[in-house]
Design a protein around this motif. Structure first.
Motif, PDB file in Angstrom:
ATOM      1  N   ALA A   9      34.554   6.887  10.911  1.00 54.47           N
ATOM      2  CA  ALA A   9      34.456   6.596   9.474  1.00 54.47           C
ATOM      3  C   ALA A   9      35.475   5.536   9.084  1.00 54.47           C
ATOM      4  N   ILE A  10      35.061   4.656   8.181  1.00 53.37           N
ATOM      5  CA  ILE A  10      35.954   3.645   7.616  1.00 53.37           C
ATOM      6  C   ILE A  10      35.885   3.784   6.098  1.00 53.37           C
ATOM      7  N   ASN A  20      28.230   4.471  14.449  1.00 52.79           N
ATOM      8  CA  ASN A  20      28.424   4.643  15.882  1.00 52.79           C
ATOM      9  C   ASN A  20      28.322   3.293  16.585  1.00 52.79           C
ATOM     10  N   ALA A  21      28.386   2.203  15.813  1.00 51.91           N
ATOM     11  CA  ALA A  21      28.271   0.862  16.382  1.00 51.91           C
ATOM     12  C   ALA A  21      29.428   0.586  17.331  1.00 51.91           C
ATOM     13  N   PRO A  54      29.442   7.954  -8.053  1.00 48.95           N
ATOM     14  CA  PRO A  54      29.966   8.647  -6.884  1.00 48.95           C
ATOM     15  C   PRO A  54      30.393   7.684  -5.777  1.00 48.95           C
ATOM     16  N   LEU A  55      31.214   8.184  -4.871  1.00 56.73           N
ATOM     17  CA  LEU A  55      31.567   7.429  -3.683  1.00 56.73           C
ATOM     18  C   LEU A  55      30.283   7.083  -2.937  1.00 56.73           C
ATOM     19  N   SER A  56      30.164   5.862  -2.467  1.00 59.55           N
ATOM     20  CA  SER A  56      28.912   5.384  -1.886  1.00 59.55           C
ATOM     21  C   SER A  56      28.958   5.425  -0.359  1.00 59.55           C
ATOM     22  N   PRO A  57      28.147   6.285   0.278  1.00 57.44           N
ATOM     23  CA  PRO A  57      28.105   6.318   1.742  1.00 57.44           C
ATOM     24  C   PRO A  57      27.200   5.236   2.313  1.00 57.44           C
ATOM     25  N   VAL A  58      27.651   4.613   3.391  1.00 58.41           N
ATOM     26  CA  VAL A  58      26.870   3.596   4.103  1.00 58.41           C
ATOM     27  C   VAL A  58      26.835   4.001   5.576  1.00 58.41           C
ATOM     28  N   ARG A  59      25.649   4.338   6.082  1.00 55.72           N
ATOM     29  CA  ARG A  59      25.506   4.759   7.477  1.00 55.72           C
ATOM     30  C   ARG A  59      24.939   3.585   8.285  1.00 55.72           C
ATOM     31  N   VAL A  60      25.685   3.163   9.303  1.00 57.53           N
ATOM     32  CA  VAL A  60      25.296   1.999  10.101  1.00 57.53           C
ATOM     33  C   VAL A  60      25.088   2.423  11.555  1.00 57.53           C
ATOM     34  N   PHE A  61      23.832   2.429  11.990  1.00 57.91           N
ATOM     35  CA  PHE A  61      23.526   2.762  13.384  1.00 57.91           C
ATOM     36  C   PHE A  61      23.732   1.541  14.275  1.00 57.91           C
ATOM     37  N   ALA A  65      16.405   1.432  17.148  1.00 61.27           N
ATOM     38  CA  ALA A  65      15.724   2.660  17.565  1.00 61.27           C
ATOM     39  C   ALA A  65      16.387   3.882  16.943  1.00 61.27           C
ATOM     40  N   GLU A  66      17.713   3.920  16.910  1.00 60.78           N
ATOM     41  CA  GLU A  66      18.432   5.047  16.300  1.00 60.78           C
ATOM     42  C   GLU A  66      18.152   5.125  14.807  1.00 60.78           C
ATOM     43  N   TYR A  67      18.069   3.962  14.179  1.00 54.84           N
ATOM     44  CA  TYR A  67      17.764   3.895  12.751  1.00 54.84           C
ATOM     45  C   TYR A  67      16.416   4.540  12.455  1.00 54.84           C
ATOM     46  N   HIS A  68      15.400   4.230  13.257  1.00 49.76           N
ATOM     47  CA  HIS A  68      14.078   4.804  13.046  1.00 49.76           C
ATOM     48  C   HIS A  68      14.059   6.302  13.373  1.00 49.76           C
TER      49      HIS A  68
END
Length: 244
Positions: A9-10, A20-21, A54-61, A65-68
Protein backbone atom coordinates in the motif's frame (compact mmCIF):
# COMPACT_ATOMS: atom_id res chain seq x y z
CA UNK A 1 -4.24 -6.84 1.27
CA UNK A 2 -3.17 -8.63 4.42
CA UNK A 3 -2.29 -12.24 3.67
CA UNK A 4 -1.76 -11.57 -0.05
CA UNK A 5 1.96 -11.95 -0.85
CA UNK A 6 3.38 -9.32 -3.14
CA UNK A 7 0.78 -6.67 -2.36
CA UNK A 8 1.66 -3.33 -0.78
CA UNK A 9 0.00 0.00 0.00
CA UNK A 10 1.08 3.56 -0.75
CA UNK A 11 -0.77 6.28 1.15
CA UNK A 12 -1.14 9.88 0.01
CA UNK A 13 -3.29 12.73 1.32
CA UNK A 14 -6.48 11.69 -0.50
CA UNK A 15 -5.70 8.21 -1.85
CA UNK A 16 -4.53 4.77 -0.86
CA UNK A 17 -2.91 2.85 -3.70
CA UNK A 18 -3.08 -0.94 -3.40
CA UNK A 19 -0.89 -2.82 -5.86
CA UNK A 20 1.01 -5.98 -6.67
CA UNK A 21 2.87 -4.35 -9.57
CA UNK A 22 6.52 -5.34 -9.75
CA UNK A 23 7.59 -1.75 -10.44
CA UNK A 24 6.77 -0.11 -7.10
CA UNK A 25 8.56 3.08 -8.14
CA UNK A 26 6.09 3.53 -11.00
CA UNK A 27 3.13 3.10 -8.65
CA UNK A 28 4.68 5.69 -6.34
CA UNK A 29 4.88 8.12 -9.28
CA UNK A 30 1.25 7.35 -10.21
CA UNK A 31 0.16 8.16 -6.66
CA UNK A 32 2.04 11.45 -6.74
CA UNK A 33 0.59 12.37 -10.15
CA UNK A 34 -2.95 11.51 -9.00
CA UNK A 35 -2.62 13.91 -6.08
CA UNK A 36 -1.36 16.62 -8.43
CA UNK A 37 -4.31 16.16 -10.78
CA UNK A 38 -6.75 16.30 -7.89
CA UNK A 39 -5.27 19.46 -6.39
CA UNK A 40 -4.38 21.30 -9.60
CA UNK A 41 -7.07 20.13 -12.05
CA UNK A 42 -10.16 18.47 -10.56
CA UNK A 43 -10.67 20.74 -7.54
CA UNK A 44 -10.06 24.12 -9.28
CA UNK A 45 -12.38 23.18 -12.17
CA UNK A 46 -15.02 21.42 -10.04
CA UNK A 47 -15.23 22.93 -6.58
CA UNK A 48 -16.58 20.22 -4.24
CA UNK A 49 -20.00 20.80 -2.71
CA UNK A 50 -19.70 17.70 -0.54
CA UNK A 51 -17.06 18.15 2.14
CA UNK A 52 -17.36 14.57 3.38
CA UNK A 53 -15.41 12.96 0.52
CA UNK A 54 -14.08 9.55 1.57
CA UNK A 55 -10.51 8.39 1.16
CA UNK A 56 -10.19 7.18 -2.43
CA UNK A 57 -8.83 3.64 -2.99
CA UNK A 58 -6.95 2.89 -6.22
CA UNK A 59 -6.21 -0.79 -6.95
CA UNK A 60 -3.49 -1.33 -9.56
CA UNK A 61 -2.89 -4.87 -10.83
CA UNK A 62 0.37 -5.86 -12.44
CA UNK A 63 -1.22 -7.53 -15.49
CA UNK A 64 -4.32 -7.20 -17.63
CA UNK A 65 -5.23 -10.84 -16.94
CA UNK A 66 -5.33 -10.19 -13.17
CA UNK A 67 -7.49 -7.14 -13.77
CA UNK A 68 -10.07 -9.21 -15.65
CA UNK A 69 -9.95 -11.97 -13.04
CA UNK A 70 -10.85 -9.37 -10.43
CA UNK A 71 -13.92 -8.36 -12.45
CA UNK A 72 -12.62 -5.79 -14.91
CA UNK A 73 -15.07 -5.75 -17.87
CA UNK A 74 -13.79 -7.15 -21.15
CA UNK A 75 -12.82 -4.40 -23.54
CA UNK A 76 -12.11 -1.97 -20.69
CA UNK A 77 -8.76 -0.61 -19.52
CA UNK A 78 -9.94 0.46 -16.07
CA UNK A 79 -13.12 1.26 -14.17
CA UNK A 80 -14.57 3.07 -11.18
CA UNK A 81 -16.96 1.26 -8.85
CA UNK A 82 -19.29 3.80 -7.17
CA UNK A 83 -20.62 1.19 -4.73
CA UNK A 84 -17.12 0.64 -3.32
CA UNK A 85 -15.59 3.99 -4.24
CA UNK A 86 -12.75 2.02 -5.81
CA UNK A 87 -10.78 2.82 -8.95
CA UNK A 88 -9.28 -0.30 -10.60
CA UNK A 89 -6.40 -0.30 -13.10
CA UNK A 90 -3.58 -2.47 -14.42
CA UNK A 91 -0.04 -1.70 -15.57
CA UNK A 92 0.91 -4.12 -18.33
CA UNK A 93 -1.35 -4.01 -21.40
CA UNK A 94 -1.34 -7.21 -23.45
CA UNK A 95 0.60 -6.76 -26.68
CA UNK A 96 1.97 -3.35 -25.63
CA UNK A 97 5.51 -2.31 -24.71
CA UNK A 98 6.34 -1.44 -21.11
CA UNK A 99 6.64 2.23 -22.05
CA UNK A 100 3.32 2.38 -23.89
CA UNK A 101 1.64 0.41 -21.11
CA UNK A 102 2.79 2.95 -18.53
CA UNK A 103 1.44 5.82 -20.64
CA UNK A 104 -1.87 3.98 -21.11
CA UNK A 105 -2.16 3.21 -17.41
CA UNK A 106 -1.60 6.85 -16.48
CA UNK A 107 -4.15 8.07 -19.05
CA UNK A 108 -6.76 5.60 -17.79
CA UNK A 109 -6.03 6.62 -14.20
CA UNK A 110 -6.63 10.31 -14.96
CA UNK A 111 -9.86 9.39 -16.79
CA UNK A 112 -11.27 7.13 -14.07
CA UNK A 113 -9.86 9.37 -11.35
CA UNK A 114 -12.11 12.16 -12.59
CA UNK A 115 -15.15 9.85 -12.35
CA UNK A 116 -14.16 8.94 -8.81
CA UNK A 117 -13.64 12.55 -7.75
CA UNK A 118 -16.71 14.10 -9.36
CA UNK A 119 -19.03 11.35 -8.10
CA UNK A 120 -18.35 12.21 -4.48
CA UNK A 121 -17.61 15.92 -4.88
CA UNK A 122 -21.27 16.68 -5.58
CA UNK A 123 -22.69 14.10 -3.19
CA UNK A 124 -22.67 10.51 -4.47
CA UNK A 125 -24.07 11.12 -7.93
CA UNK A 126 -22.53 10.96 -11.42
CA UNK A 127 -23.02 13.53 -14.22
CA UNK A 128 -24.56 12.77 -17.61
CA UNK A 129 -22.33 10.59 -19.78
CA UNK A 130 -21.28 13.26 -22.30
CA UNK A 131 -19.97 15.40 -19.44
CA UNK A 132 -18.58 12.53 -17.36
CA UNK A 133 -16.91 10.54 -20.14
CA UNK A 134 -16.01 13.64 -22.13
CA UNK A 135 -14.08 15.05 -19.19
CA UNK A 136 -12.62 11.64 -18.38
CA UNK A 137 -11.07 11.57 -21.85
CA UNK A 138 -10.12 15.24 -21.62
CA UNK A 139 -8.05 14.46 -18.53
CA UNK A 140 -6.75 11.25 -20.12
CA UNK A 141 -4.78 13.55 -22.41
CA UNK A 142 -3.14 15.27 -19.43
CA UNK A 143 0.44 14.96 -18.25
CA UNK A 144 2.01 16.12 -15.00
CA UNK A 145 5.17 18.18 -15.05
CA UNK A 146 6.87 20.34 -12.45
CA UNK A 147 4.07 19.91 -9.92
CA UNK A 148 1.46 21.14 -12.40
CA UNK A 149 -0.44 19.70 -15.37
CA UNK A 150 -0.97 20.34 -19.04
CA UNK A 151 -3.31 18.73 -21.54
CA UNK A 152 -3.06 17.65 -25.16
CA UNK A 153 -5.59 15.91 -27.43
CA UNK A 154 -6.21 12.33 -26.30
CA UNK A 155 -4.82 10.12 -29.07
CA UNK A 156 -7.35 7.29 -28.62
CA UNK A 157 -10.27 9.59 -29.47
CA UNK A 158 -8.51 11.67 -32.12
CA UNK A 159 -7.65 8.61 -34.20
CA UNK A 160 -11.21 7.27 -33.94
CA UNK A 161 -12.69 10.56 -35.13
CA UNK A 162 -10.21 10.80 -38.00
CA UNK A 163 -11.14 7.31 -39.15
CA UNK A 164 -14.85 8.07 -38.82
CA UNK A 165 -14.57 11.29 -40.79
CA UNK A 166 -12.44 9.64 -43.46
CA UNK A 167 -15.19 7.09 -44.00
CA UNK A 168 -17.68 9.99 -44.27
CA UNK A 169 -20.03 8.54 -41.67
CA UNK A 170 -22.60 10.79 -40.04
CA UNK A 171 -21.73 12.12 -36.62
CA UNK A 172 -24.26 12.35 -33.80
CA UNK A 173 -25.77 15.81 -33.36
CA UNK A 174 -24.74 17.54 -30.14
CA UNK A 175 -28.34 18.02 -29.00
CA UNK A 176 -28.79 14.24 -29.26
CA UNK A 177 -25.43 13.36 -27.69
CA UNK A 178 -25.98 15.41 -24.53
CA UNK A 179 -29.37 13.78 -23.88
CA UNK A 180 -28.24 10.17 -24.15
CA UNK A 181 -28.69 8.07 -20.99
CA UNK A 182 -25.70 6.00 -19.89
CA UNK A 183 -27.08 2.76 -21.34
CA UNK A 184 -27.32 4.30 -24.83
CA UNK A 185 -23.95 6.01 -24.51
CA UNK A 186 -22.29 2.59 -24.24
CA UNK A 187 -23.89 1.49 -27.52
CA UNK A 188 -21.46 2.34 -30.33
CA UNK A 189 -19.29 3.62 -27.51
CA UNK A 190 -16.25 4.37 -29.64
CA UNK A 191 -18.01 7.13 -31.57
CA UNK A 192 -19.88 8.55 -28.58
CA UNK A 193 -16.79 8.65 -26.37
CA UNK A 194 -14.85 10.32 -29.17
CA UNK A 195 -17.55 12.94 -29.71
CA UNK A 196 -17.95 13.53 -25.97
CA UNK A 197 -14.21 14.13 -25.72
CA UNK A 198 -14.26 16.43 -28.77
CA UNK A 199 -17.09 18.52 -27.32
CA UNK A 200 -15.39 19.00 -23.95
CA UNK A 201 -11.98 19.64 -25.51
CA UNK A 202 -13.48 22.22 -27.88
CA UNK A 203 -15.25 24.06 -25.06
CA UNK A 204 -12.18 24.04 -22.80
CA UNK A 205 -9.27 24.48 -25.19
CA UNK A 206 -10.48 25.75 -28.57
CA UNK A 207 -13.49 28.06 -28.49
CA UNK A 208 -12.89 31.66 -27.46
CA UNK A 209 -16.58 32.55 -27.27
CA UNK A 210 -17.67 33.63 -23.80
CA UNK A 211 -21.03 31.86 -24.08
CA UNK A 212 -19.19 28.60 -24.85
CA UNK A 213 -16.79 28.99 -21.96
CA UNK A 214 -19.70 29.15 -19.50
CA UNK A 215 -21.42 25.93 -20.62
CA UNK A 216 -19.43 23.39 -18.60
CA UNK A 217 -19.42 25.41 -15.39
CA UNK A 218 -23.16 26.08 -15.74
CA UNK A 219 -23.88 22.37 -16.15
CA UNK A 220 -21.72 21.37 -13.16
CA UNK A 221 -23.31 23.97 -10.91
CA UNK A 222 -26.78 22.83 -11.96
CA UNK A 223 -25.83 19.22 -11.19
CA UNK A 224 -24.45 20.15 -7.77
CA UNK A 225 -27.53 22.26 -6.94
CA UNK A 226 -29.96 19.49 -7.91
CA UNK A 227 -28.37 16.31 -6.55
CA UNK A 228 -31.62 14.94 -5.12
CA UNK A 229 -33.43 15.29 -8.45
CA UNK A 230 -30.57 13.60 -10.33
CA UNK A 231 -30.58 10.69 -7.87
CA UNK A 232 -34.33 10.22 -8.26
CA UNK A 233 -34.05 10.31 -12.05
CA UNK A 234 -31.26 7.73 -12.00
CA UNK A 235 -33.30 5.36 -9.80
CA UNK A 236 -36.25 5.73 -12.16
CA UNK A 237 -34.06 4.87 -15.17
CA UNK A 238 -32.56 1.88 -13.37
CA UNK A 239 -36.03 0.63 -12.41
CA UNK A 240 -37.22 0.94 -16.01
CA UNK A 241 -34.15 -0.93 -17.18
CA UNK A 242 -34.80 -3.90 -14.88
CA UNK A 243 -38.04 -4.59 -16.65
CA UNK A 244 -36.51 -4.80 -20.12
Amino acid sequence: IAGNPGWYAIDTTHYVFLSNAANKQFITVLARDMETMREKAYIPLFRPRNQDIPLSPVRVFNTQAEYHQYGGPRGSAGYFRPDRGELVLFVQFEGESKSDSKDNCRSVMFHEGFHQYVHFSVGDVSPHSWFNEGHGDYFAGAFVTGGSWKVKPFDWRVEHLKMHLAEKKDLIKCKTLVRLPQSEYYSNAGLKYAQGWALVYYLREVSKKKEHQKILETYFNYLADNVAAFRAKKKEEEKDGEGV
